[in-house]
Motif scaffolding. Structure first.
Motif, short mmCIF file in Angstrom:
data_model
loop_
_atom_site.label_atom_id
_atom_site.label_comp_id
_atom_site.label_asym_id
_atom_site.label_seq_id
_atom_site.Cartn_x
_atom_site.Cartn_y
_atom_site.Cartn_z
N VAL A 320 0.83 -1.21 0.00
CA VAL A 320 0.00 0.00 0.00
C VAL A 320 0.87 1.26 0.00
O VAL A 320 0.56 2.23 -0.71
CB VAL A 320 -0.97 0.00 1.21
N ARG A 321 1.94 1.25 0.77
CA ARG A 321 2.85 2.41 0.80
C ARG A 321 3.49 2.65 -0.56
O ARG A 321 3.65 3.80 -1.00
CB ARG A 321 3.95 2.17 1.86
N LYS A 322 3.83 1.55 -1.26
CA LYS A 322 4.48 1.67 -2.57
C LYS A 322 3.53 2.25 -3.60
O LYS A 322 3.93 3.06 -4.44
CB LYS A 322 4.98 0.30 -3.01
N GLU A 323 2.24 1.84 -3.53
CA GLU A 323 1.27 2.31 -4.52
C GLU A 323 0.70 3.68 -4.18
O GLU A 323 0.17 4.37 -5.05
CB GLU A 323 0.12 1.29 -4.62
N ASN A 324 0.78 4.07 -2.89
CA ASN A 324 0.22 5.35 -2.45
C ASN A 324 1.25 6.05 -1.55
O ASN A 324 1.22 5.91 -0.32
CB ASN A 324 -1.09 5.14 -1.68
N LEU A 325 2.15 6.77 -2.18
CA LEU A 325 3.25 7.38 -1.44
C LEU A 325 2.78 8.44 -0.46
O LEU A 325 3.46 8.74 0.54
CB LEU A 325 4.26 8.00 -2.43
N HIS A 326 1.61 9.01 -0.70
CA HIS A 326 1.12 10.07 0.18
C HIS A 326 0.40 9.53 1.42
O HIS A 326 0.03 10.30 2.29
CB HIS A 326 0.18 10.99 -0.59
N TYR A 327 0.17 8.19 1.50
CA TYR A 327 -0.46 7.60 2.69
C TYR A 327 0.52 7.58 3.85
O TYR A 327 1.72 7.34 3.67
CB TYR A 327 -0.93 6.18 2.40
N LYS A 328 -0.02 7.84 5.06
CA LYS A 328 0.79 7.78 6.28
C LYS A 328 0.31 6.59 7.11
O LYS A 328 -0.82 6.59 7.59
CB LYS A 328 0.65 9.08 7.08
N ILE A 329 1.15 5.58 7.22
CA ILE A 329 0.75 4.34 7.89
C ILE A 329 1.74 4.03 9.00
O ILE A 329 2.96 4.05 8.79
CB ILE A 329 0.72 3.15 6.90
N SER A 330 1.23 3.81 10.21
CA SER A 330 2.08 3.41 11.33
C SER A 330 1.64 2.03 11.80
O SER A 330 0.45 1.73 11.90
CB SER A 330 1.97 4.42 12.47
N LEU A 331 2.63 1.17 12.08
CA LEU A 331 2.36 -0.22 12.48
C LEU A 331 3.06 -0.50 13.80
O LEU A 331 4.27 -0.30 13.93
CB LEU A 331 2.84 -1.18 11.40
N THR A 332 2.29 -1.00 14.79
CA THR A 332 2.84 -1.32 16.11
C THR A 332 2.44 -2.74 16.49
O THR A 332 1.25 -3.11 16.41
CB THR A 332 2.31 -0.36 17.19
N ILE A 333 3.43 -3.55 16.90
CA ILE A 333 3.17 -4.92 17.36
C ILE A 333 3.61 -5.01 18.81
O ILE A 333 4.79 -4.77 19.12
CB ILE A 333 3.92 -5.97 16.50
N ASP A 334 2.70 -5.31 19.72
CA ASP A 334 3.02 -5.36 21.15
C ASP A 334 4.07 -6.42 21.44
O ASP A 334 4.11 -7.49 20.79
CB ASP A 334 1.75 -5.66 21.95
N ASP A 335 4.90 -6.13 22.45
CA ASP A 335 6.00 -7.04 22.82
C ASP A 335 5.49 -8.35 23.40
O ASP A 335 6.19 -9.37 23.34
CB ASP A 335 6.92 -6.34 23.84
N GLU A 336 4.29 -8.35 23.98
CA GLU A 336 3.79 -9.57 24.62
C GLU A 336 3.40 -10.66 23.61
O GLU A 336 3.22 -11.83 23.98
CB GLU A 336 2.57 -9.24 25.49
N ILE A 337 3.27 -10.30 22.34
CA ILE A 337 2.91 -11.29 21.32
C ILE A 337 4.11 -12.15 20.98
O ILE A 337 5.19 -11.64 20.67
CB ILE A 337 2.37 -10.60 20.06
N GLU A 338 3.91 -13.47 21.04
CA GLU A 338 4.97 -14.41 20.69
C GLU A 338 4.66 -15.07 19.34
O GLU A 338 3.56 -14.94 18.80
CB GLU A 338 5.10 -15.48 21.78
N GLU A 339 5.65 -15.79 18.83
CA GLU A 339 5.53 -16.36 17.48
C GLU A 339 4.33 -17.31 17.36
O GLU A 339 3.63 -17.30 16.34
CB GLU A 339 6.82 -17.10 17.12
N GLN A 340 4.09 -18.15 18.39
CA GLN A 340 3.00 -19.12 18.30
C GLN A 340 1.63 -18.46 18.18
O GLN A 340 0.68 -19.05 17.68
CB GLN A 340 3.01 -20.09 19.50
N HIS A 341 1.52 -17.19 18.67
CA HIS A 341 0.25 -16.48 18.56
C HIS A 341 -0.04 -16.07 17.12
O HIS A 341 -1.20 -15.90 16.73
CB HIS A 341 0.26 -15.22 19.44
#
Length: 451
Positions: A320-341
């Motif tokens: 989405v960022r590549k196709e829409n350079l003007h979009y502002k996207i922030s992504l946060t993944i909490d530390d408590e999440i483990e791989e099995q989740h």
């Protein structure tokens, strides 16, 4: 062969087998009982004649006369008496000797005290008789005409009864099976009236809640689903026709005007630019429809494999960022999440389409084209939130937001076809997850929760 006839024949066959088994048991039991009973009669007759001979006042000639008189009316028992030296001392009719006793037979009688056997059709019994301290061998033989006639009569009555009962059972089976299957016949008559144009018709329910009631209920539920599907399909085709007609009409108008008069190079470029935009819109619509068709497949026909939700989300974020350079996207993944989740079974392409739609939708309707993505745990389940700030979705629109081709009044100024959120809902459901939307003040949030 009809079910009614097949059930009747099977029931008649089972009954016939049981009756044959019962008849065989009765016949052989009667035959055995006749044999045992007649041996008892022979023994009784032998003892009676021996008593008359040894203790009675009848002479041998009088006993012969009695025997001959009885044989004229019935099969009289023929009795013979031998002493311990195997000498014949009395015989009812020595000229017509049925048994023809010999030393071996008489020895067996004295040894075993009593023997019984068949001699052709005659039954024979041999026994030891004591009188004045001496032992004698007595044989008695006769043909049980009355007993055999009774057994034959029983066999004949059994055969006639067997045939009669089978015919009655078959007729009764046809009647009862017709009555039992009558709801099915009525169902068939009602089903014949249901056509593609009359899917609103339903089967009448049986009075008793049995197997046919469950079948009628299931069939009516299927008709309800088909009716909804047909209506949705009609609505879908109508909307598709409308959506495709708009860019086609625009392209046709632009090109017709370009042919009617000459334009400058800049004006031709504008016509080409407008036509290109319409073509791109049609391409996007076509891609959305293809994705919707894939999401509508039977789950058994979709290829599922082990995937990581965070990796698919990152790929979507990058696309989405590549196709829409003007979009502002922030992504946060909490530390408590483990791989099995994050490891799940799914289709990475379809899941990325759903994430793309949610990110694009959030940025498009945001006041500053910003989308905030947060991945966290809620009660041990993975949850992803897509949040944007801007004009929120009206409460009356929330219940329709996932319907195909539905667009709220606040979204009419944005390009779209009302397919994205409906497609997203189908994809998320395919992946055994839940999707919900909430709108408060100037904030709209789409939340995904994996079960």
């Amino acid at each position: 062969m009809k079910v009614r006839t097949r059930l009747t024949l099977l029931f008649t066959l089972v009954t016939a087998m049981l009756m044959i088994f019962y008849g065989i048991v009765v016949y052989y039991s009667s035959k055995e009982a006749r044999e045992v009973s007649f041996y008892a009669e022979l023994k009784s007759e032998a003892v009676a004649k021996a008593n008359l001979f040894f203790q009675g006042e009848l002479t041998e000639s009088e006993m012969h006369k009695l025997y001959k008189n009885n044989t004229q009316t019935l099969n009289e028992v023929q009795v013979a008496v031998y002493d311990s030296g195997f000498n014949l001392i009395y015989h009812d009719d020595a000229r017509v000797d049925f048994v023809k006793e010999d030393k071996n037979m008489l020895s067996r009688i004295f040894k075993n005290k009593q023997i019984s056997f068949f001699l052709d059709d005659l039954q024979v019994i041999g026994m030891v008789y004591s009188h004045d301290g001496k032992q004698y061998a007595i044989t008695a033989a006769a043909y049980d005409q009355y007993g055999y006639n009774s057994v034959k009569h029983l066999l004949m009555i059994s055969i006639i009864s067997f045939i009669t009962i089978l015919v009655l059972i078959y007729c009764a089976g046809l009647f009862l099976s017709k009555k039992a299957l009558n709801p099915a016949v009525e169902m068939v008559d009602q089903i014949k009236k249901i056509t593609a144009g009359k899917l609103q018709l339903r089967l009448d329910y049986s009075e008793t809640k049995g197997e046919f009631y469950a079948l009628e209920e299931s069939f009516n539920q299927m008709l309800e689903r088909l009716d909804n599907s047909f209506n949705a399909q009609k609505h879908f085709v109508s909307n598709i026709s409308h959506e495709l007609n708009t860019p086609l009409a625009s392209m046709t108008t632009e090109l017709e005007l370009a042919l009617q008069k000459e334009y400058t190079a800049e004006e031709y470029q504008k016509v080409i630019q407008h036509t290109l935009e319409d073509a791109q819109n049609m391409s996007k619509l076509s891609s959305s429809l293809m994705d919707l068709a894939k999401a509508s497949y039977d789950p058994a026909e979709i290829s599922f494999s082990e995937i990581r939700i965070d990796e698919v989300l990152l790929d979507s974020y990058a696309k989405v960022r590549k196709e829409n350079l003007h979009y502002k996207i922030s992504l946060t993944i909490d530390d408590e999440i483990e791989e099995q989740h994050l490891i799940r079974t799914g289709n990475s392409y379809l899941l990325m389409v759903a994430f793309n739609n949610l990110i694009d939708n959030a940025c498009k309707y945001s006041s500053d084209q910003t989308c905030t993505i947060r991945v966290y745990l809620i009660s041990g389940h993975v949850s992803i939130e897509f949040t944007n700030k801007g004009i929120p979705i009206a409460q009356e629109d929330l219940q329709h937001i996932f319907k195909p081709f539905y667009r709220s009044e606040t979204s009419l100024n944005q390009k779209g076809y009302g397919i994205g959120l409906h497609l997203t809902d189908k994809i998320i459901t395919l992946h055994h997850a839940l999707i919900a939307v909430s709108a408060e003040e100037n904030t709209t949030t789409f939340q995904l929760v994996w079960k």
